[in-house]
Design a protein around this motif. Structure first.
Motif: not given
Length: 152
Positions: A22-25, A30-35
């Motif tokens: 979450l520091l970068a995004d 949105m993180i879940d889209r690529y993680l």
């Protein structure tokens, strides 16, 4: 000399590092889209995880850095660059280019340029269209996603 280690994070442990991600995004969906489709690496110093990086295969022999974050207490010590160089070394031969998409920020763009990336293209209004709140970095309202690439 401080003991540093970079390791691959198992699939079922990626969300354990959400606070760093979450520091970068700053938007979790949105993180879940690529993680899930990404490979995640953790940088540990003396057994403590202080940095993470998520990369995805974008096809066409392009590997993309989706998230690169270092704990604020450990920033400005070259650890982000260490993660990038680790990714680049390990991707060489399998990929031709390493790319990153970021906001047009006076903090992040110069960092990536100093790591050998050059501006490639941009997606207009990416942050406005994809985030549920304004994203401000270093006093700049982020609108466009700037893509930078580095040959491997």
């Amino acid at each position: 000399m401080v003991a540093m280690n970079i390791r691959c994070v198992p699939e079922n442990n990626k969300r354990d590092y959400l606070q760093l991600l979450l520091l970068a995004d700053e938007q979790e969906d949105m993180i879940d889209r690529y993680l899930a489709r990404g490979t995640m690496y953790a940088l540990d110093i003396e057994g403590e995880t202080v940095g993470v990086c998520v990369v995805t295969d974008e096809g066409g022999r392009v590997l993309e850095i989706k998230n690169l974050a270092v704990d604020p207490a450990y920033q400005r010590r070259g650890l982000g660059r260490e993660l990038i160089e680790f990714i680049a070394r390990n991707a060489k031969g399998s990929y031709d280019e390493l790319q990153v998409g970021t906001g047009d920020s006076p903090l992040t763009v110069p960092f990536y340029e100093a790591c050998g990336f050059v501006r490639h293209h941009r997606i207009e209004n990416f942050f406005i269209d994809n985030y549920d709140h304004p994203i401000v970095e270093a006093g700049v309202l982020l609108k466009d996603m700037v893509y930078l690439r580095r040959c491997l």
